[in-house]
Scaffold this active site. Structure first.
Site, short mmCIF file in Angstrom:
data_model
loop_
_atom_site.label_atom_id
_atom_site.label_comp_id
_atom_site.label_asym_id
_atom_site.label_seq_id
_atom_site.Cartn_x
_atom_site.Cartn_y
_atom_site.Cartn_z
N CYS A 160 45.48 48.17 51.87
CA CYS A 160 46.25 47.37 51.07
C CYS A 160 47.55 47.59 50.49
O CYS A 160 48.29 46.91 50.71
CB CYS A 160 45.26 47.23 49.78
SG CYS A 160 43.53 46.66 50.08
N CYS A 182 46.05 43.25 45.92
CA CYS A 182 45.60 44.33 44.82
C CYS A 182 44.72 43.63 43.83
O CYS A 182 44.67 42.53 43.12
CB CYS A 182 47.06 44.65 44.05
SG CYS A 182 46.80 45.82 42.71
N SER A 282 34.22 45.35 44.19
CA SER A 282 33.86 44.17 45.31
C SER A 282 33.89 44.88 46.59
O SER A 282 35.26 45.30 47.13
CB SER A 282 34.74 42.86 45.26
OG SER A 282 34.33 42.20 44.03
#
Length: 283
Positions: A160, A182, A282
Site C-alpha cells: 500500500c 489507505c 478487511s
C-alpha cells in the site's frame, strides 16, 4: 492531528462509494491527500481521538527494515499486523508459491532489501540509500521501492505504502512517502507513525538532521462497516495535546537496527488519548 481529522471529515462529506472486489465491501473514497509531518520539531502525528497502538506500527517498520517475510518474525518484534494477510487470505492460501504457515511471500521489506535482478542476484535498496546518505550523497534517486509487479504473484499482498524517497538539503534529511491505497480509520493511524519514524531513524543512523516528511495518499477510503464509528464517535471527539517520540541515541547504524534494537529502544512521552474504537479490518 488536525490534518488527519480533516481528511476523515472530507471522506465522510465528499467521498464516493466504490465497490472493492478484493474485500467484497463498499468504500467511501476520495482521491489524493497530502499530509506533512514536522520531524524537525518532534511534532509526532499520533492519533488522540482514539487510542493508537504506536508500538505495533514501529515494530512493523522495523520488520520491513530487516526484510522479514514471515508473520512469526513480526510477532516476535511485537506486532500481529501480518497474521491475517499471511494466514486468512483465501487467494494466498491457495497460492502454490506460499511456503506454509505465516509465510508472506516477497512483499514490502523483502523487496526493499532483496529486489531480484533479471540477470540474477539481488539489490539491497536500503543499504545503498544508507551508504549514500552517510557519505552526504543524494543522487536524486535515494528511493526505497516496494512495488514490484513482476512478483505480485509470489506475495500475499501488494504494498500500500510503496515508495520512500529520501532527499538531502545540506545536512537536513527529508522524506517523501507515497501510498497507493489507505484504509483511513485503521491503516493511516499506523502509516503516519511509520513515515515519521522512518525519517527520524534514517536521519539518526546517517548523521543528519531530520526535516519534514511528506506523505501522499492516492486512494483514501473508509470501508462501509467503519463509517458509523468514524462519523458518529471519532469525529465528534476533541483532539488532545500531541505526544513526543524518542529514539535510543545508541542506535547509530543499519546494523544496529538489523540486530539488537527492540521496541524498548523507542518511547513516547505525554500521550493522552480517548478510548479505543474497534474498527473492522478487511482482509
Amino acid at each position: 492531528m488536525k490534518q488527519y481529522l480533516d481528511l476523515c471529515q472530507r471522506i465522510v462529506d465528499q467521498g464516493t462509494w466504490v465497490e472493492n472486489e478484493r474485500t467484497g465491501k463498499r468504500c467511501l473514497t476520495v482521491i489524493n491527500a497530502d499530509l506533512t509531518y514536522d520531524v524537525a520539531n518532534n511534532q509526532f502525528p499520533l492519533v488522540t481521538t482514539r487510542k493508537s497502538f504506536w508500538k505495533a506500527a514501529v515494530a512493523e517498520l522495523l520488520g520491513y527494515i530487516r526484510g522479514y517475510d514471515n508473520a512469526e518474525d513480526f510477532r516476535k518484534l511485537g506486532t500481529k499486523t501480518w497474521d491475517a494477510n499471511a494466514n486468512l487470505n483465501e487467494a494466498w492460501l491457495n497460492n502454490p508459491f506460499r511456503k506454509g504457515e505465516d509465510d508472506m511471500g516477497r512483499v514490502y521489506g523483502v523487496q526493499g532489501r532483496s529486489w531480484a535482478k533479471p540477470d540474477g542476484g539481488h539489490i539491497d535498496q536500503l543499504r545503498k540509500i544508507v551508504d549514500d546518505l552517510t557519505r552526504d550523497v543524494d543522487d536524486r534517486g535515494e528511493i526505497l521501492n516496494f512495488y514490484n509487479p513482476g512478483e505480485f504473484h509470489i506475495g500475499c499482498l501488494r504494498p500500500c505504502m510503496y515508495s520512500h524517497h529520501f532527499s538531502l538539503l545540506g545536512d537536513t534529511l527529508y522524506l517523501n512517502s507515497t501510498q497507493r491505497s489507505c484504509d483511513v480509520p485503521l491503516g493511516l493511524n499506523f502509516n503516519m507513525v511509520q513515515v515519521y519514524v522512518f525519517l527520524a531513524i534514517m536521519a539518526q543512523i546517517t548523521g543528519k538532521k531530520p526535516g519534514q516528511a511528506y506523505h501522499k495518499i492516492v486512494n483514501a477510503h473508509i470501508y462501509e462497516d467503519q463509517l458509523a464509528p468514524m462519523r458518529d464517535i471519532q469525529l465528534k471527539r476533541e483532539p488532545l495535546k500531541a505526544a513526543t517520540f524518542h529514539i535510543n541515541p545508541e542506535i547509530k547504524s543499519l546494523e544496529d537496527l538489523e540486530t539488537w534494537v527492540t521496541l524498548d529502544d523507542f518511547w513516547v512521552e505525554g500521550y493522552e488519548h480517548h478510548d479505543p474504537i474497534q474498527y473492522p479490518f478487511s482482509v
